[in-house]
Design a protein around this motif. Structure first.
Motif, PDB file in Angstrom:
ATOM      1  N   UNK A 264       0.955  -1.184  -0.005  1.00  0.00           N
ATOM      2  CA  UNK A 264      -0.143  -0.205  -0.150  1.00  0.00           C
ATOM      3  C   UNK A 264       0.597   1.286   0.115  1.00  0.00           C
ATOM      4  N   UNK A 265       0.520   2.313  -0.885  1.00  0.00           N
ATOM      5  CA  UNK A 265       1.243   3.468  -1.022  1.00  0.00           C
ATOM      6  C   UNK A 265       0.436   4.408  -0.775  1.00  0.00           C
TER       7      UNK A 265
ATOM      8  N   UNK B 284       8.439  17.696   4.191  1.00  0.00           N
ATOM      9  CA  UNK B 284       7.931  16.548   4.623  1.00  0.00           C
ATOM     10  C   UNK B 284       8.806  15.244   3.846  1.00  0.00           C
ATOM     11  N   UNK B 285       8.809  14.047   4.658  1.00  0.00           N
ATOM     12  CA  UNK B 285       9.389  13.001   4.312  1.00  0.00           C
ATOM     13  C   UNK B 285       8.680  12.048   3.610  1.00  0.00           C
ATOM     14  N   UNK B 286       7.301  12.451   3.491  1.00  0.00           N
ATOM     15  CA  UNK B 286       6.224  11.620   2.857  1.00  0.00           C
ATOM     16  C   UNK B 286       5.663  12.265   1.512  1.00  0.00           C
ATOM     17  N   UNK B 287       6.017  11.669   0.352  1.00  0.00           N
ATOM     18  CA  UNK B 287       5.184  11.996  -0.891  1.00  0.00           C
ATOM     19  C   UNK B 287       4.470  11.045  -1.393  1.00  0.00           C
ATOM     20  N   UNK B 288       3.557  11.370  -2.703  1.00  0.00           N
ATOM     21  CA  UNK B 288       2.816  10.635  -3.103  1.00  0.00           C
ATOM     22  C   UNK B 288       3.869   9.583  -3.750  1.00  0.00           C
ATOM     23  N   UNK B 289       3.251   8.229  -3.535  1.00  0.00           N
ATOM     24  CA  UNK B 289       3.806   7.032  -3.966  1.00  0.00           C
ATOM     25  C   UNK B 289       4.864   6.431  -2.856  1.00  0.00           C
ATOM     26  N   UNK B 290       5.032   7.254  -1.795  1.00  0.00           N
ATOM     27  CA  UNK B 290       5.851   6.740  -0.609  1.00  0.00           C
ATOM     28  C   UNK B 290       4.836   5.247  -0.006  1.00  0.00           C
ATOM     29  N   UNK B 291       5.667   4.560   0.353  1.00  0.00           N
ATOM     30  CA  UNK B 291       4.842   3.255   1.018  1.00  0.00           C
ATOM     31  C   UNK B 291       4.360   3.886   2.473  1.00  0.00           C
ATOM     32  N   UNK B 292       3.324   3.093   2.697  1.00  0.00           N
ATOM     33  CA  UNK B 292       2.621   3.309   3.949  1.00  0.00           C
ATOM     34  C   UNK B 292       3.274   2.732   4.993  1.00  0.00           C
TER      35      UNK B 292
ATOM     36  N   UNK C  25       6.123   7.099   8.639  1.00  0.00           N
ATOM     37  CA  UNK C  25       5.279   8.037   9.459  1.00  0.00           C
ATOM     38  C   UNK C  25       5.574   8.626  10.647  1.00  0.00           C
ATOM     39  N   UNK C  26       6.333   7.548  11.490  1.00  0.00           N
ATOM     40  CA  UNK C  26       6.868   7.900  12.924  1.00  0.00           C
ATOM     41  C   UNK C  26       7.994   9.005  12.585  1.00  0.00           C
ATOM     42  N   UNK C  27       8.717   8.503  11.806  1.00  0.00           N
ATOM     43  CA  UNK C  27       9.836   9.502  11.218  1.00  0.00           C
ATOM     44  C   UNK C  27       9.346  11.116  11.012  1.00  0.00           C
ATOM     45  N   UNK C  28       8.366  10.903  10.292  1.00  0.00           N
ATOM     46  CA  UNK C  28       7.546  12.270   9.843  1.00  0.00           C
ATOM     47  C   UNK C  28       7.079  12.916  11.231  1.00  0.00           C
TER      48      UNK C  28
ATOM     49  N   UNK D 169      -3.953   1.728  -2.057  1.00  0.00           N
ATOM     50  CA  UNK D 169      -3.591   3.020  -2.209  1.00  0.00           C
ATOM     51  C   UNK D 169      -4.181   3.798  -0.972  1.00  0.00           C
ATOM     52  N   UNK D 170      -3.691   4.773  -0.117  1.00  0.00           N
ATOM     53  CA  UNK D 170      -4.077   5.471   0.897  1.00  0.00           C
ATOM     54  C   UNK D 170      -4.023   6.815   0.909  1.00  0.00           C
TER      55      UNK D 170
END
Length: 769
Positions: free
Chosen positions: A149-150, A184-192, A197-200, A235-236
């Motif tokens: 899931x991304x 942000x460390x999370x972008x579209x296509x990043x794994x869930x 998420x904790x690093x973010x 996808x999420x």
């Protein structure tokens, strides 16, 4: 001597047979199985098997070289009589057999599935299979990850109404959050990935706590992941937002620093009993100082070391860096920085009172250090006595005075100890940056600079010559705030080398004017720069990188002044200038070193090293000074050769003294290190390299660097044994020549059965690199 070596080899072989002739299942009951192997099978090559193994509840006994269970072998050497001390000792230093447990295998399956779901594989399936053979068991874990899931969309405003309520954009903490979304460390296509998420969440918390939100914590950042809108559930939509109902009512309040108190001679017992009644108080530049009796250090030093000040917005990163800077002063055995809410301010911005608590170390200390070395024929013992004084002039200055001496038995010298060396060194390191017109305050806060000045003198007496070296140095050291980069500049590095009682037969044996010039009295007036990168403190899983770059230049200033203050002289190697009665060296030099420490597990590691160095003599001296030239061999280099007996190139020296040095050095090393048992560690190593000369004055056959340099590389291998006593490592390395470029038949590993003559035994303190 040959028989002794044979006996040693036979003894090692016998010990090996004893260890592994014992059955691995000696202490495994009839109805039990020894967990022999664990195998991981997966349909996804992106899955880290190392990470999967970290989630196993049961792992086999530790192995060396992937197959040898040394610790289990030691344990199995013990007898069943617990009353005997030898049996108890063998079991204590060994490792008991790991007995297969079906329940732990089931727990491992659950942990692996949870790990994979946390990484975004929500449809992962894990199964286990047991294979038994006699009294040994192999467990095979089969992993089918399914689709990952991304993140399809990341939002920081609750536009999909995932929560019952949200903060309005005008709230300061949310404004700061929205202002930093581009980082942000999370972008579209990043794994869930829950770790991502904790690093973010950690990034957001660190950012807000650096902007005054003193009470903000990671728990105040919440996220929601919605996979229901996607038909395939791969996808999420992710919402990252601020908790609307924090447990701390001041979590979203910004703070600034109202007052800073610095408590010297801090004693928690006194504070708990009497508070500050036994401490004197003094207001200094807006800082409240508390101390007993008298101030032992200049308060300006502490104020400049702190990375925050009165009236500034609270910044957690600056507070942590201040901890590091204060500890680096090496003045205090206890450092603590605490904040408390002033609670007397009704404005939207809160105020904090900061207290810096410091407890001094002992100002004076004495140390005695003894060492011994052995390099097959070259035996040495040495000692060092040093006196240290912290805070010599109450400005954080660290003064050391050292006296050292050494006795060495050179292989090519006569007598029990053919070489004697004594010396003294005085060094002063100050946290003050001795640089005129330089803004000290800001630079100290960012780089923790230091200045150092040192003077030393040594006298070395050998069979062939006596050498006296007097030196003086002025330099600066600083580092970046990330703790990875260190820099050093020696603006003055002065060395006077005086050669006395040089034996004529030794000089005649050198047979080359280029080499002879290195054994004359000379003056080195140089400046050098070095940069070191080390990510050991910030690396994950124990692996880290080390990089060093060094540059040095000598003699250029003296070459300009020599026609006016020097004297021109003629010698067999040509004309040159003498300054203060000695020829001065002129050269440029640069070298590069890289090391990589690869952590496999707690019992196994691989270390790689690469070194490249080049020096070019010119002008007033035709060769690099002997002490500045490169060499290979010895206990910290290519261990199958004695120090300075290899090279340059394919040159074969016919003199009786090892003086094989060069202008260019290439060396690489690979070492596999593994824990054996108790305090003992083993090693297998491979060393490759050589030195060459590059100047036009070199006329020895095979000594110059050319395009076929790779054919001149020497190769050595060997075994190592190390005793790690925590405070020091005693190292034994047995180097074996594999390829000798000086021999007509380069490959000499077996050499018609005479391979034992091509070995070198080394004893040293510490790891080679």
């Amino acid at each position: 001597m040959k028989h002794k070596s044979t006996y040693k080899i036979a003894y090692c072989c016998l010990l090996f047979l004893l260890l592994y002739s014992c059955s691995a299942t000696k202490y495994v009951a009839d109805d039990e199985y020894l967990l022999n192997r664990v195998k991981i099978q997966t349909d996804n090559p992106e899955i880290s098997k190392l990470e999967i193994r970290r989630n196993l509840r049961q792992k086999p006994n530790m192995r060396v070289l992937g197959s040898i269970r040394t610790r289990l072998g030691i344990y199995n050497l013990s007898g069943r009589d617990e009353g005997k001390g030898i049996n108890r000792w063998l079991k204590r230093i060994g490792e008991p057999p790991v007995i297969y447990r079906n329940m732990l295998t089931g727990h491992s399956v659950v942990r692996i599935e949870n790990y994979l779901r946390n990484k975004g594989y929500y449809d992962a399936k894990v199964s286990s299979r047991l294979i038994t053979n006699k009294k040994k068991a192999t467990v095979i874990y089969t992993i089918n990850t399914g689709k990952r899931t991304v993140v399809d969309e990341l939002v920081f405003r609750d536009k999909y109404n995932y929560t019952s309520g949200s903060l309005v954009d005008t709230v300061g903490v949310l404004k700061e959050l929205l202002a930093g979304t581009d980082e942000t460390l999370i972008t579209k296509g990043s794994p869930l990935d829950l770790d991502l998420l904790d690093s973010e969440r950690t990034r957001i918390t660190k950012n807000l706590r650096s902007k005054g939100y003193y009470n903000f914590s990671k728990n105040d950042v919440q996220y929601y992941a919605d996979t229901t809108y996607s038909i395939s559930n791969d996808k999420a939509r992710v919402l990252l937002s601020i908790n609307t109902n924090p447990t701390d009512t001041n979590a979203y309040k910004q703070y600034k620093i109202k007052n800073i108190e610095i408590t010297f001679d801090y004693d928690p017992v006194v504070f708990m009993k009497n508070g500050v009644t036994d401490y004197k108080q003094e207001l200094f530049k807006g800082y409240l100082l508390k101390y007993q009796d008298n101030l032992k250090v200049d308060p300006n030093l502490i104020i400049e070391t702190l990375q925050f000040g009165v009236g500034e917005i609270y910044n957690a990163s600056k507070v942590m860096n201040s901890y590091t800077r204060l500890q680096a002063l090496d003045l205090f055995k206890f450092v603590n920085i605490v904040f408390r809410d002033a609670k007397d301010n009704s404005s939207n911005v809160g105020e904090l009172i900061c207290e810096v608590q410091l407890t001094f170390q002992k100002r004076q200390s004495y140390n005695i250090f003894l060492e011994g070395t052995h390099n097959t024929g070259n035996i040495g013992v040495g000692g060092n006595f040093s006196y240290g004084h912290r805070n010599l002039f109450k400005g954080g200055e660290n003064f050391t005075l050292s006296f050292f001496g050494a006795l060495k038995k050179e292989q090519y010298g006569g007598g029990l100890f053919s070489t004697h060396e004594i010396g003294v060194e005085a060094k002063l390191v100050s946290p003050q940056f001795w640089m005129p017109f330089f803004k000290m305050k800001d630079f100290r806060r960012e780089s923790a600079p230091r200045s150092s000045i040192s003077f030393s003198y040594s006298d070395e007496i050998t069979t062939f010559y006596d050498r006296q070296i007097a030196s003086g140095k002025l330099g600066y050291f600083w580092r970046k705030y990330d703790k990875k980069w260190n820099y050093n500049v020696d603006v003055i590095d002065l060395n006077y080398v005086r050669m006395r009682n040089v034996k004529s037969e030794f000089v005649d044996s050198l047979k080359n004017e280029y080499i002879k010039s290195a054994y004359t009295s000379h003056l080195i007036f140089s400046a050098n720069f070095s940069a070191v990168y080390n990510d050991m403190l910030t690396s994950k899983l124990g692996s880290y990188n080390y990089f060093r770059l060094g540059l040095e230049s000598s003699g250029n200033l003296l070459s300009v002044l020599a026609p006016f203050v020097g004297k021109k002289s003629d010698s067999e190697s040509g004309s040159h200038y003498d300054v203060f009665g000695s020829q001065f060296a002129q050269y440029v030099k640069g070298d590069f070193e890289y090391k990589y420490y690869f952590y496999i597990n707690q019992a196994n590691a691989v270390v790689y090293r690469l070194f490249i160095g080049c020096g070019y003599p010119y002008g007033n001296m035709k060769a690099l000074p002997f002490e500045k030239a490169y060499y290979v061999g010895g206990s910290n280099g290519i261990r199958a050769w004695h120090s300075r007996t290899l090279g340059p190139g394919t040159y074969v020296a016919d003199d009786n003294y090892p003086n094989n040095v060069g202008d260019f050095k290439l060396e690489t090393n690979l070492e596999y290190r593994y824990n054996l048992f108790w305090l003992l560690e083993g090693a297998l190593f491979l060393d490759v390299g050589n030195v060459w000369n590059i100047t036009k004055y070199e006329n020895r056959k095979g000594a110059k660097l050319n395009h076929n340099f790779y054919k001149d590389l020497a190769v050595g291998t060997g075994l190592g044994l190390r005793l790690d006593a925590n405070i020091f490592v005693l190292r034994f390395d047995w180097g074996i020549k594999m390829r000798d470029p000086a021999k007509e038949k380069h490959f000499v590993l077996f050499d018609n059965g005479k391979w034992l003559k091509n070995t070198v035994f080394n004893i040293a303190i510490g790891y080679p690199f």
